[in-house]
Design a protein around this motif. Structure first.
Motif, PDB file in Angstrom:
ATOM      1  N   HIS A   1      -4.836  -2.611   9.183  1.00 32.74           N
ATOM      2  CA  HIS A   1      -6.105  -2.362   8.638  1.00 32.74           C
ATOM      3  C   HIS A   1      -6.283  -2.548   7.049  1.00 32.74           C
ATOM      4  O   HIS A   1      -7.143  -3.380   6.689  1.00 32.74           O
ATOM      5  CB  HIS A   1      -6.863  -0.992   8.845  1.00 32.74           C
ATOM      6  CG  HIS A   1      -6.745  -0.814  10.381  1.00 32.74           C
ATOM      7  ND1 HIS A   1      -7.865   0.108  11.045  1.00 32.74           N
ATOM      8  CD2 HIS A   1      -6.034  -0.854  11.614  1.00 32.74           C
ATOM      9  CE1 HIS A   1      -7.930   0.053  12.473  1.00 32.74           C
ATOM     10  NE2 HIS A   1      -6.798  -0.529  12.563  1.00 32.74           N
TER      11      HIS A   1
ATOM     12  N   GLN B   1     -19.431   2.604   4.061  1.00 29.33           N
ATOM     13  CA  GLN B   1     -20.258   1.563   4.650  1.00 29.33           C
ATOM     14  C   GLN B   1     -21.683   1.876   5.184  1.00 29.33           C
ATOM     15  O   GLN B   1     -21.726   3.042   5.645  1.00 29.33           O
ATOM     16  CB  GLN B   1     -19.423   1.179   6.275  1.00 29.33           C
ATOM     17  CG  GLN B   1     -17.982   0.544   5.898  1.00 29.33           C
ATOM     18  CD  GLN B   1     -17.276   0.284   7.329  1.00 29.33           C
ATOM     19  OE1 GLN B   1     -17.179  -0.896   7.798  1.00 29.33           O
ATOM     20  NE2 GLN B   1     -16.820   1.314   7.868  1.00 29.33           N
TER      21      GLN B   1
ATOM     22  N   GLN C   1      -8.319  -6.275  10.444  1.00 31.28           N
ATOM     23  CA  GLN C   1      -8.593  -7.655  10.533  1.00 31.28           C
ATOM     24  C   GLN C   1      -7.192  -8.391  10.509  1.00 31.28           C
ATOM     25  O   GLN C   1      -7.523  -9.565  10.371  1.00 31.28           O
ATOM     26  CB  GLN C   1      -9.519  -7.878   9.344  1.00 31.28           C
ATOM     27  CG  GLN C   1     -10.166  -9.333   9.651  1.00 31.28           C
ATOM     28  CD  GLN C   1     -11.261  -9.662   8.644  1.00 31.28           C
ATOM     29  OE1 GLN C   1     -11.329  -8.705   7.645  1.00 31.28           O
ATOM     30  NE2 GLN C   1     -12.025 -10.801   8.679  1.00 31.28           N
TER      31      GLN C   1
ATOM     32  N   ILE D   1      -5.096   4.664   2.605  1.00 32.04           N
ATOM     33  CA  ILE D   1      -5.553   3.708   3.237  1.00 32.04           C
ATOM     34  C   ILE D   1      -5.487   4.080   4.771  1.00 32.04           C
ATOM     35  O   ILE D   1      -4.585   4.754   5.075  1.00 32.04           O
ATOM     36  CB  ILE D   1      -5.165   2.374   2.901  1.00 32.04           C
ATOM     37  CG1 ILE D   1      -3.666   2.234   3.196  1.00 32.04           C
ATOM     38  CG2 ILE D   1      -5.332   2.113   1.599  1.00 32.04           C
ATOM     39  CD1 ILE D   1      -3.087   0.908   3.597  1.00 32.04           C
TER      40      ILE D   1
ATOM     41  N   HIS E   1       0.772  -1.159  -0.057  1.00 30.51           N
ATOM     42  CA  HIS E   1       0.075   0.115  -0.066  1.00 30.51           C
ATOM     43  C   HIS E   1       0.776   1.326  -0.023  1.00 30.51           C
ATOM     44  O   HIS E   1       0.321   2.297  -0.151  1.00 30.51           O
ATOM     45  CB  HIS E   1      -0.849  -0.060   1.263  1.00 30.51           C
ATOM     46  CG  HIS E   1      -1.877  -1.096   1.133  1.00 30.51           C
ATOM     47  ND1 HIS E   1      -1.859  -2.379   1.677  1.00 30.51           N
ATOM     48  CD2 HIS E   1      -3.111  -0.878   0.669  1.00 30.51           C
ATOM     49  CE1 HIS E   1      -2.945  -3.092   1.360  1.00 30.51           C
ATOM     50  NE2 HIS E   1      -3.764  -2.035   0.813  1.00 30.51           N
TER      51      HIS E   1
ATOM     52  N   GLU F   1     -13.679   3.333   0.966  1.00 26.47           N
ATOM     53  CA  GLU F   1     -14.418   2.193   1.325  1.00 26.47           C
ATOM     54  C   GLU F   1     -14.980   2.129   3.066  1.00 26.47           C
ATOM     55  O   GLU F   1     -16.111   2.066   3.337  1.00 26.47           O
ATOM     56  CB  GLU F   1     -13.338   0.854   1.473  1.00 26.47           C
ATOM     57  CG  GLU F   1     -14.088  -0.375   2.133  1.00 26.47           C
ATOM     58  CD  GLU F   1     -13.066  -1.641   2.326  1.00 26.47           C
ATOM     59  OE1 GLU F   1     -13.642  -2.391   2.705  1.00 26.47           O
ATOM     60  OE2 GLU F   1     -11.969  -1.300   1.886  1.00 26.47           O
ATOM     61  N   ILE F   2     -14.351   2.754   3.908  1.00 25.09           N
ATOM     62  CA  ILE F   2     -14.484   3.118   5.189  1.00 25.09           C
ATOM     63  C   ILE F   2     -16.029   4.219   5.126  1.00 25.09           C
ATOM     64  O   ILE F   2     -16.898   3.625   6.091  1.00 25.09           O
ATOM     65  CB  ILE F   2     -13.645   3.680   6.001  1.00 25.09           C
ATOM     66  CG1 ILE F   2     -12.470   2.765   6.303  1.00 25.09           C
ATOM     67  CG2 ILE F   2     -14.241   4.167   7.381  1.00 25.09           C
ATOM     68  CD1 ILE F   2     -11.126   3.322   6.896  1.00 25.09           C
TER      69      ILE F   2
ATOM     70  N   ARG G   1      -7.673  -0.769   4.758  1.00 28.38           N
ATOM     71  CA  ARG G   1      -8.758  -0.419   4.057  1.00 28.38           C
ATOM     72  C   ARG G   1      -9.004   1.159   3.504  1.00 28.38           C
ATOM     73  O   ARG G   1      -8.545   2.006   4.411  1.00 28.38           O
ATOM     74  CB  ARG G   1     -10.116  -0.521   5.135  1.00 28.38           C
ATOM     75  CG  ARG G   1     -10.452  -2.208   5.400  1.00 28.38           C
ATOM     76  CD  ARG G   1     -11.827  -2.243   5.978  1.00 28.38           C
ATOM     77  NE  ARG G   1     -11.966  -1.736   7.257  1.00 28.38           N
ATOM     78  CZ  ARG G   1     -13.153  -1.220   7.798  1.00 28.38           C
ATOM     79  NH1 ARG G   1     -14.268  -1.692   6.940  1.00 28.38           N
ATOM     80  NH2 ARG G   1     -13.388  -0.876   8.777  1.00 28.38           N
ATOM     81  N   SER G   2      -9.429   1.440   2.315  1.00 27.66           N
ATOM     82  CA  SER G   2      -9.332   2.787   1.935  1.00 27.66           C
ATOM     83  C   SER G   2     -10.392   3.529   2.799  1.00 27.66           C
ATOM     84  O   SER G   2     -11.418   3.030   3.282  1.00 27.66           O
ATOM     85  CB  SER G   2      -9.638   2.806   0.524  1.00 27.66           C
ATOM     86  OG  SER G   2     -10.891   2.398   0.204  1.00 27.66           O
TER      87      SER G   2
END
Length: 351
Positions: A280, A290, A300, A262, A245, A286-287, A282-283
């Motif tokens: 994490h 949700q 995760q 991210i 990333h 994306e967050i 996650r971008s």
């Protein structure tokens, strides 16, 4: 004579080729895109019904005592439990503006006879005694050096010093004595995209840190992007590892960093054998997309590196977590999940 010139030219070209290959190898060693082993772990939730935790961010233990730091609890920042059963004992670190109260809690470190906590809003470190099973008392307050810009993490260096990240962009971290004075400053932000060190760059490269005095290893991971740095404070070696990333991404507005890209790491622990991190990946897009109210917060993955920065284990978890406490002797990890009313999750390590 002409033959000697030709030989000389070939020798120079050969040397340049060797240097070029060496530089390319050095650059390649900065990056990683996979781990030696990938493992899925299922955790066991532990009941903590005696206290309602709102946003448990950090978890640590020392001997038979465990402390959880909760950023959003209405009354107290710290909550004490027995270890390893996690039976609730008491809460302390009262939220407020009074002299012995806390405005903000960034992190804490357990010692043989108590703990140190960092309050960024009050710009000080507080030593607290937590030996009594019904209360904790403040023993010492250490105001931070005025040159330190809003410290957001710290580590214990030895009996008389702390490590504090630098947020001015001029350095990577400071060694600070127990009176709060900077003794020495070290390192530079290892950005390959931005050469000017300033406050916006330092904000984007905000890192979580940990130090192990047994092996003299200071490690830090970026909250944005995917960068691990390792400093050996005994021999002054420095290793940088950048994952797939890349380094932190941000936009600058009014001299401040606006995160993009991210969410990266959220915790780190340096043990005698490995470096454990929570990732994490996650971008922000994306967050933000949700669906409400089922928003998931946390990482995760637990990434495990060697003390030299080699990527070894990638654990995929069945919960999203923020903080971890690793017990290598029992091969257990206790984690905190901000998405649950029963936030403490126990994992058994597999190799």
């Amino acid at each position: 004579m002409e033959k000697d010139k030709i030989i000389s030219r070939y020798y120079i070209l050969y040397c340049l080729l060797i240097i070029s290959i060496g530089c390319n190898n050095a650059n390649n060693s900065l990056y990683y895109d996979s781990f030696t082993t990938g493992i899925s772990l299922s955790g066991k939730r532990l009941e903590t019904d005696s206290v309602m935790l709102r946003y448990p961010f950090r978890i640590k233990h020392k001997d038979s005592l465990a402390i959880i730091m909760d950023l959003h609890h209405p009354d107290y920042f710290y909550h004490a439990f027995t270890y390893p059963r996690f039976e609730y004992l008491f809460s302390f670190g009262k939220r407020g503006q009074a002299p012995e109260e806390i405005l903000s809690a960034e992190n804490f470190r357990l010692t043989d006879n108590g703990m140190w906590g960092l309050d960024a809003n009050k710009h000080l470190l507080t030593k607290m005694s937590v030996g009594n099973i019904t209360q904790a008392t403040n023993e010492k307050e250490t105001p931070l050096d005025k040159e330190i810009i809003r410290a957001l993490d710290f580590a214990l260096y030895d009996d008389s010093c702390f490590v504090i990240p630098d947020y001015s962009g001029k350095h990577r971290f400071h060694i600070m004595d127990k009176n709060g004075n900077i003794k020495s400053s070290h390192g530079k932000i290892p950005s390959r995209k931005h050469k000017k060190g300033d406050i916006a760059l330092a904000q984007a490269w905000r890192s979580f840190i940990d130090y192990n005095p047994e092996n003299h290893t200071l490690a830090m991971v970026t909250q944005l992007g995917e960068v691990l740095e390792i400093y050996n404070l005994r021999d002054s070696t420095h290793v940088v590892k950048i994952g797939s990333h890349g380094e932190p991404e941000y936009n600058e507005s009014g001299g401040m960093a606006i995160p993009s890209g991210i969410m990266g790491f959220s915790d780190i622990q340096v043990t005698n054998e490995y470096i454990y991190t929570v990732f994490h990946g996650r971008s922000f897009k994306e967050i933000m997309q949700q669906p409400q109210p089922t928003t998931i917060d946390g990482g995760q993955y637990i990434y495990v590196f060697s003390l030299e920065g080699d990527p070894l284990y990638r654990y995929t978890l069945d919960h999203f977590i923020y903080g971890i406490d690793v017990n290598e002797r029992t091969r257990e990890i206790y984690a905190v999940d901000v998405n649950s009313n029963q936030p403490v999750v126990k994992y058994q390590l597999k190799r």
